[in-house]
Design an enzyme around this catalytic site. Structure first.
Site, PDB file in Angstrom:
ATOM      1  N   GLU A  90       0.843  -1.196   0.000  1.00  0.00           N
ATOM      2  CA  GLU A  90       0.000   0.000   0.000  1.00  0.00           C
ATOM      3  C   GLU A  90       0.881   1.250   0.000  1.00  0.00           C
ATOM      4  O   GLU A  90       1.747   1.408   0.851  1.00  0.00           O
ATOM      5  CB  GLU A  90      -0.909  -0.002   1.229  1.00  0.00           C
ATOM      6  CG  GLU A  90      -1.691   1.278   1.452  1.00  0.00           C
ATOM      7  CD  GLU A  90      -2.549   1.672   0.257  1.00  0.00           C
ATOM      8  OE1 GLU A  90      -2.339   2.784  -0.253  1.00  0.00           O
ATOM      9  OE2 GLU A  90      -3.394   0.861  -0.176  1.00  0.00           O
TER      10      GLU A  90
ATOM     11  N   GLY B 274      -7.583   2.266   1.225  1.00  0.00           N
ATOM     12  CA  GLY B 274      -7.697   2.846  -0.099  1.00  0.00           C
ATOM     13  C   GLY B 274      -8.539   4.111  -0.142  1.00  0.00           C
ATOM     14  O   GLY B 274      -8.867   4.716   0.885  1.00  0.00           O
TER      15      GLY B 274
ATOM     16  N   CYS C 269     -11.678   4.459  -0.944  1.00  0.00           N
ATOM     17  CA  CYS C 269     -13.018   4.272  -0.386  1.00  0.00           C
ATOM     18  C   CYS C 269     -13.067   4.646   1.087  1.00  0.00           C
ATOM     19  O   CYS C 269     -13.888   5.446   1.518  1.00  0.00           O
ATOM     20  CB  CYS C 269     -13.466   2.820  -0.570  1.00  0.00           C
ATOM     21  SG  CYS C 269     -15.051   2.431   0.205  1.00  0.00           S
TER      22      CYS C 269
ATOM     23  N   GLY D 221     -22.912  12.832 -11.580  1.00  0.00           N
ATOM     24  CA  GLY D 221     -22.989  11.448 -11.133  1.00  0.00           C
ATOM     25  C   GLY D 221     -23.080  11.436  -9.617  1.00  0.00           C
ATOM     26  O   GLY D 221     -23.416  12.442  -8.982  1.00  0.00           O
TER      27      GLY D 221
ATOM     28  N   ILE E 285     -20.778  11.382  -7.239  1.00  0.00           N
ATOM     29  CA  ILE E 285     -19.892  12.321  -6.553  1.00  0.00           C
ATOM     30  C   ILE E 285     -20.436  13.737  -6.656  1.00  0.00           C
ATOM     31  O   ILE E 285     -20.500  14.481  -5.667  1.00  0.00           O
ATOM     32  CB  ILE E 285     -18.466  12.229  -7.125  1.00  0.00           C
ATOM     33  CG1 ILE E 285     -17.862  10.848  -6.866  1.00  0.00           C
ATOM     34  CG2 ILE E 285     -17.569  13.305  -6.511  1.00  0.00           C
ATOM     35  CD1 ILE E 285     -16.529  10.617  -7.566  1.00  0.00           C
TER      36      ILE E 285
ATOM     37  N   ALA F  25     -17.300   0.060  -4.561  1.00  0.00           N
ATOM     38  CA  ALA F  25     -16.564  -0.676  -3.533  1.00  0.00           C
ATOM     39  C   ALA F  25     -17.080  -2.101  -3.389  1.00  0.00           C
ATOM     40  O   ALA F  25     -16.293  -3.057  -3.276  1.00  0.00           O
ATOM     41  CB  ALA F  25     -16.665   0.056  -2.193  1.00  0.00           C
TER      42      ALA F  25
ATOM     43  N   HIS G  56     -45.812  -3.445   8.728  1.00  0.00           N
ATOM     44  CA  HIS G  56     -46.490  -2.143   8.684  1.00  0.00           C
ATOM     45  C   HIS G  56     -46.421  -1.487  10.054  1.00  0.00           C
ATOM     46  O   HIS G  56     -46.692  -2.145  11.064  1.00  0.00           O
ATOM     47  CB  HIS G  56     -47.960  -2.321   8.293  1.00  0.00           C
ATOM     48  CG  HIS G  56     -48.731  -1.032   8.340  1.00  0.00           C
ATOM     49  ND1 HIS G  56     -48.609  -0.065   7.372  1.00  0.00           N
ATOM     50  CD2 HIS G  56     -49.605  -0.553   9.269  1.00  0.00           C
ATOM     51  CE1 HIS G  56     -49.391   0.957   7.687  1.00  0.00           C
ATOM     52  NE2 HIS G  56     -50.015   0.672   8.843  1.00  0.00           N
TER      53      HIS G  56
END
Length: 460
Positions: free
Chosen positions: A32, A38, A40, A179, A181, A314, A439
């Site tokens: 990493e 990451g 997300c 979109g 974002i 994700a 309900h």
């Protein structure tokens, strides 16, 4: 060091792959270059949901302040962002715990692929380590897509990462792209008090959605004061000491808007500058090419998540991760049904969908039955005082196959899973209409919309 499996990237694809790999007894490492989790966890799904929750609470208070006896409301923008970073920190520690629990070796650095299943790892441009593995999984995710003409001033043309770490609340912001974002940040910054102008190239907001959902979110944004221009694109940008001047070409006229800052929300592109050409791994249109088992054209190399063609989500990356690892172990996992992937937008009201839109179903040649039920006719919505939106269902007239479902309303991201499971099990209208829903509940809207599609509506 030698491993059975090395995963490049620790996002929702990478860290899930590493855990499943370790569970199946393989010696596993994750490389990493930044922080566990990451984009997300660190800059996407998690922090945005935190700030959107703050925005939703603020709007609820504003809407009911007379009822609650509240006279003054003061927003601490920096505290809202701090809270989101604190949540990120907690979840990152959780991922770190899972790495240790499962005996996964984590190496921090930037990976470069070399021949012979070798990976060189760099930190601050200095080579720090070499690793080898029988299986190498590329899960390096995506990065913001920013057009070349927007790269002149990174402080005034920002992406989602910078939008989550601004030092002060801008008075006026232009957001390019509607979109998920674009819609989420439009709602958040508007709620905080920023004047937001939303620019969309296509004729409707949320262009990937069902047309009625697009129309509804446009209506709601207009009502709350988020100005939007569709069928529009940026012609020219000029910078001033105070901000930025943007010339917009609209289908009807030319528009000039001055703002403090522009947020580019036009999507992401694969992050694959890792030495693919050194290995000879095939790409197409900027994506790594894989087969149904996520194998590249070079034996022992795999790719999952945003680096391959498909929905940049994700939960898709996580499922691809498990499938890829289980294929390596020859466990014959279920193939992912990419036609049954839920998609959610977490502005308020939320948007959730799965399957074909009405337009897509017709283009596929289906004769369809469509049902729609508004939340203002649902008792739970009335009690919650969140009556905006509706549920729309689409069925094949011949076989009663559930082709698609599209929702806009409060907490619909929690409702869409019922549809995903029902479609997975090939449930028809008959099975759903025979399934009793509690309900009062928001889930009744799904049942009622199906009743409406088949001319059996009770409450409409």
């Amino acid at each position: 060091m030698n491993f059975d499996v090395i995963i490049l990237g620790s996002g929702p694809g990478g860290y899930i792959a590493s855990i499943r790999s370790a569970q199946l007894g393989m010696k596993t490492a994750v490389i990493e270059k930044d922080s566990l989790g990451g984009v997300c966890l660190n800059w996407g799904c998690i922090p945005t949901k935190s700030i959107l929750n703050s925005a939703k609470i603020l709007q609820e208070i504003k809407k009911n302040k007379k009822l609650f006896g509240i006279n003054q409301i003061k927003v601490d923008f920096s505290q809202i962002l701090y809270k989101s970073r604190n949540i990120v920190d907690k979840m990152r520690k959780r991922v770190s715990f899972l790495m240790k629990k499962n005996g996964i070796h984590v190496i921090y650095g930037e990976a470069k692929l070399k021949k012979g299943k070798k990976i060189e790892i760099f930190r601050d441009k200095q080579k720090i380590e070499e690793c080898y593995a029988s299986h190498i999984i590329i899960a390096t995710g995506g990065k913001p897509k920013i057009e070349k003409k927007f790269k002149q001033n990174q402080k005034k043309i920002i992406g989602y990462k910078e939008a989550l770490s601004l030092s002060k609340l801008p008075k006026k912001m232009i957001i390019i792209g509607s979109g998920s974002i674009g819609l989420e940040f439009s709602y958040f910054y508007h709620s905080m008090g920023t004047e937001v102008i939303l620019i969309e190239l296509f004729p409707k907001l949320f262009p990937s959605g069902d047309e009625e959902i697009s129309d509804q979110i446009k209506f709601i944004f207009d009502k709350i004061g988020i100005k939007s221009y569709v069928s529009s694109f940026i012609k020219k940008i000029n910078y001033t000491d105070q901000g930025i001047i943007v010339d917009i070409k609209n289908s009807k006229k030319n528009i000039t808007i001055e703002a403090e800052i522009v947020l580019s929300a036009i999507g992401t592109i694969p992050n694959i500058n890792i030495g693919l050409e050194e290995i000879g791994i095939q790409t197409k249109d900027g994506f790594i090419v894989v087969d149904e088992r996520y194998r590249t054209n070079i034996e022992g190399y795999y790719a999952i998540g945003d680096v391959i063609k498909g929905p940049s989500l994700a939960h898709v990356a996580s499922n691809e991760a498990i499938s890829c690892i289980e294929n390596i172990k020859e466990l014959n996992p279920q193939k992912i049904d990419y036609g049954n992937i839920p998609k959610c937008v977490y502005c308020s009201p939320e948007i959730a969908s799965v399957g074909y839109t009405e337009k897509q179903a017709k283009e596929k040649g289906y004769k369809i039955k469509v049902g729609k039920f508004p939340f203002h006719s649902i008792g739970k919505s009335i009690c919650d005082e969140n009556i905006e939106g509706f549920v729309k269902v689409i069925f094949d007239e011949k076989y009663d196959e559930w082709l698609g479902c599209h929702m806009i309303g409060n907490n619909v991201s929690e409702l869409i899973s019922e549809v995903v499971v029902a479609r997975k099990l090939e449930a028809t209208n008959y099975e759903i209409m025979g399934s009793i829903h509690p309900h009062p509940s928001l889930s009744e809207s799904i049942l009622e919309s199906i009743f409406h599609a088949y001319g059996k509506s009770i409450h409409l």
